[in-house]
Scaffold this motif. Sequence first.
Motif, PDB file in Angstrom:
ATOM      1  N   LYS A 156      37.845  50.946  34.985  1.00 41.51           N
ATOM      2  CA  LYS A 156      36.790  49.962  36.247  1.00 41.51           C
ATOM      3  C   LYS A 156      37.639  48.859  35.888  1.00 41.51           C
ATOM      4  O   LYS A 156      36.456  47.645  36.569  1.00 41.51           O
ATOM      5  N   ALA A 157      38.282  48.355  35.111  1.00 41.36           N
ATOM      6  CA  ALA A 157      38.088  47.095  33.933  1.00 41.36           C
ATOM      7  C   ALA A 157      38.412  46.255  35.854  1.00 41.36           C
ATOM      8  O   ALA A 157      38.977  46.218  36.463  1.00 41.36           O
ATOM      9  N   SER A 158      37.900  45.162  35.236  1.00 34.50           N
ATOM     10  CA  SER A 158      37.922  43.708  36.462  1.00 34.50           C
ATOM     11  C   SER A 158      39.623  43.395  36.082  1.00 34.50           C
ATOM     12  O   SER A 158      40.104  43.731  34.865  1.00 34.50           O
ATOM     13  N   PRO A 159      40.227  42.573  37.335  1.00 32.38           N
ATOM     14  CA  PRO A 159      41.297  42.472  36.793  1.00 32.38           C
ATOM     15  C   PRO A 159      41.675  41.411  36.062  1.00 32.38           C
ATOM     16  O   PRO A 159      42.660  41.665  36.080  1.00 32.38           O
ATOM     17  N   GLY A 160      40.485  40.630  36.389  1.00 35.97           N
ATOM     18  CA  GLY A 160      40.943  39.145  35.356  1.00 35.97           C
ATOM     19  C   GLY A 160      41.212  39.356  33.558  1.00 35.97           C
ATOM     20  O   GLY A 160      42.390  38.309  33.440  1.00 35.97           O
ATOM     21  N   THR A 161      40.054  40.606  33.008  1.00 27.87           N
ATOM     22  CA  THR A 161      40.746  40.347  31.615  1.00 27.87           C
ATOM     23  C   THR A 161      41.248  41.671  31.825  1.00 27.87           C
ATOM     24  O   THR A 161      41.611  42.343  30.562  1.00 27.87           O
ATOM     25  N   ARG A 162      42.232  42.604  32.775  1.00 24.43           N
ATOM     26  CA  ARG A 162      42.459  43.572  32.513  1.00 24.43           C
ATOM     27  C   ARG A 162      43.769  43.481  31.156  1.00 24.43           C
ATOM     28  O   ARG A 162      43.586  44.839  30.892  1.00 24.43           O
ATOM     29  N   ALA A 163      44.486  42.709  31.969  1.00 19.12           N
ATOM     30  CA  ALA A 163      46.086  42.297  30.889  1.00 19.12           C
ATOM     31  C   ALA A 163      45.889  42.546  29.394  1.00 19.12           C
ATOM     32  O   ALA A 163      46.397  43.448  28.621  1.00 19.12           O
ATOM     33  N   VAL A 164      45.036  41.556  29.178  1.00 18.28           N
ATOM     34  CA  VAL A 164      44.418  41.465  27.530  1.00 18.28           C
ATOM     35  C   VAL A 164      43.871  42.339  27.138  1.00 18.28           C
ATOM     36  O   VAL A 164      43.609  42.987  26.236  1.00 18.28           O
ATOM     37  N   LEU A 165      43.063  43.059  27.953  1.00 13.56           N
ATOM     38  CA  LEU A 165      42.210  44.538  27.414  1.00 13.56           C
ATOM     39  C   LEU A 165      43.037  45.203  26.546  1.00 13.56           C
ATOM     40  O   LEU A 165      43.377  45.768  25.887  1.00 13.56           O
ATOM     41  N   ALA A 166      44.227  45.751  27.908  1.00 19.37           N
ATOM     42  CA  ALA A 166      45.317  47.094  27.991  1.00 19.37           C
ATOM     43  C   ALA A 166      45.953  46.415  26.466  1.00 19.37           C
ATOM     44  O   ALA A 166      45.695  47.530  25.640  1.00 19.37           O
ATOM     45  N   GLU A 167      46.123  45.544  26.006  1.00 18.86           N
ATOM     46  CA  GLU A 167      46.773  45.321  25.782  1.00 18.86           C
ATOM     47  C   GLU A 167      45.804  45.430  24.272  1.00 18.86           C
ATOM     48  O   GLU A 167      46.521  46.232  23.032  1.00 18.86           O
ATOM     49  N   GLN A 168      44.644  44.739  23.903  1.00 19.95           N
ATOM     50  CA  GLN A 168      44.293  44.799  22.579  1.00 19.95           C
ATOM     51  C   GLN A 168      43.237  46.547  22.402  1.00 19.95           C
ATOM     52  O   GLN A 168      43.640  47.276  21.491  1.00 19.95           O
ATOM     53  N   ILE A 169      43.740  47.116  23.809  1.00 21.32           N
ATOM     54  CA  ILE A 169      43.526  48.919  23.763  1.00 21.32           C
ATOM     55  C   ILE A 169      45.093  49.411  22.802  1.00 21.32           C
ATOM     56  O   ILE A 169      44.719  49.862  21.884  1.00 21.32           O
ATOM     57  N   LYS A 170      45.821  48.694  22.850  1.00 21.54           N
ATOM     58  CA  LYS A 170      47.208  49.948  22.483  1.00 21.54           C
ATOM     59  C   LYS A 170      47.196  49.196  21.339  1.00 21.54           C
ATOM     60  O   LYS A 170      47.397  49.529  19.904  1.00 21.54           O
ATOM     61  N   LYS A 171      46.681  47.704  20.437  1.00 18.93           N
ATOM     62  CA  LYS A 171      47.049  47.445  19.003  1.00 18.93           C
ATOM     63  C   LYS A 171      46.105  47.916  18.628  1.00 18.93           C
ATOM     64  O   LYS A 171      46.159  47.987  17.459  1.00 18.93           O
ATOM     65  N   ALA A 172      44.662  48.453  19.310  1.00 20.57           N
ATOM     66  CA  ALA A 172      43.538  49.417  18.387  1.00 20.57           C
ATOM     67  C   ALA A 172      44.751  50.757  18.310  1.00 20.57           C
ATOM     68  O   ALA A 172      43.698  52.116  17.944  1.00 20.57           O
ATOM     69  N   ASP A 173      45.670  51.235  18.621  1.00 15.86           N
ATOM     70  CA  ASP A 173      46.452  52.523  18.880  1.00 15.86           C
ATOM     71  C   ASP A 173      45.242  53.504  20.301  1.00 15.86           C
ATOM     72  O   ASP A 173      45.042  54.843  19.173  1.00 15.86           O
ATOM     73  N   LEU A 174      45.100  53.105  20.813  1.00 15.79           N
ATOM     74  CA  LEU A 174      44.203  54.245  22.007  1.00 15.79           C
ATOM     75  C   LEU A 174      45.130  54.222  22.666  1.00 15.79           C
ATOM     76  O   LEU A 174      45.751  53.135  23.643  1.00 15.79           O
ATOM     77  N   PRO A 175      44.709  55.648  23.377  1.00 11.72           N
ATOM     78  CA  PRO A 175      46.025  55.697  24.908  1.00 11.72           C
ATOM     79  C   PRO A 175      45.161  54.680  25.941  1.00 11.72           C
ATOM     80  O   PRO A 175      43.690  54.298  25.708  1.00 11.72           O
ATOM     81  N   VAL A 176      46.008  54.147  27.016  1.00  9.19           N
ATOM     82  CA  VAL A 176      45.574  53.426  27.825  1.00  9.19           C
ATOM     83  C   VAL A 176      45.603  54.046  29.467  1.00  9.19           C
ATOM     84  O   VAL A 176      46.845  54.609  30.031  1.00  9.19           O
ATOM     85  N   SER A 177      44.453  54.711  29.624  1.00 10.31           N
ATOM     86  CA  SER A 177      44.530  55.327  31.040  1.00 10.31           C
ATOM     87  C   SER A 177      43.886  54.799  32.148  1.00 10.31           C
ATOM     88  O   SER A 177      43.365  53.544  32.362  1.00 10.31           O
ATOM     89  N   GLU A 178      44.833  54.926  32.978  1.00  8.54           N
ATOM     90  CA  GLU A 178      45.135  54.308  34.130  1.00  8.54           C
ATOM     91  C   GLU A 178      43.904  54.836  35.453  1.00  8.54           C
ATOM     92  O   GLU A 178      43.901  56.163  35.303  1.00  8.54           O
TER      93      GLU A 178
END
Length: 296
Positions: A274-296
């Motif tokens: 549900k992430a807001s469009p304006g912060t979604r890309a940065v949030l996805a990058e941080q989630i990947k850095k934390a070794d977490l799966p990014v589910s769409e």
Amino acid sequence: MSEAPYLPVETRVVPDEVIPRELSLCLARYEPTAGEALEKLFRAGGKMPKELAGIYADHLRYQHGLGERSLIWEAGPSADFTRFMGVSTTPDISQAKALLRDDPLFKAGLLKDAWWRTWSVHTPYWKIAEPIRGMIEGLMRGMGILPTYPEGIEPPVREIQVNVVTPPRLFVSLARTDTERITKFEEDDKAGRPVPSFLYQHAWNRLGPGGSTQSGYEWEAGPLGEAEYDLTIYSVASMAMARMLRENDPFTQNGLFHDANDWFEWTIHYPFRKASPGTRAVLAEQIKKADLPVSE
């Protein structure tokens, strides 16, 4: 032999995810250094300071996990990263508080001044669970917004499946309510006594054709706690538009909603889907850095 009456087809919107009957809502504030660091990360492409990087990564893992387990309905920071609003799927405040207490940012004192209430979302009516949806639709039929039928007659229904998409901008408004007057008007209405016209105008303003719900201007709205507050999240293009909608509500004009002084733009970070469009890309990058799966 008389012919069966012609009945128009009713359209019923079915969302991909239904808002639970009752939620727990928390408003909190970021410690200024944490808020400033988050703002640089999401707005200026900066990096988290070393002293905060580990705590933020742990916070991200924790909140992301709650979101993936459907323990969070929606949560995230204000657009200026001074405040946090989290909505838990449990109506039990003590359980919701326990979830926040285990958040690494809260443990470190970087999230503070938590304020809690239960929240019952009433609009948009098509997003909410029964029996609240049925109650709101019953109100709409009683006011002529939706059609009524003789007892035993069921109209044909066409269901439309929709994916609820988080809009680009969300604006939160918290107002006090005159619970005593509202309760009296509702009792008078049930007893068949005259009630002020603005009671119906408020319902039409939100639920009628061209109203704020039907026009998609409300993301979620409903009473907090014992209905002593109204929390409305507007899905419009600007704060000015959100304020205009609040100010023009007949309940506001007649003092049933008052002291609507708490406003902020809000972004959803969790659950990530549900992430807001304006912060979604940065949030996805941080989630990947934390070794977490990014589910769409």
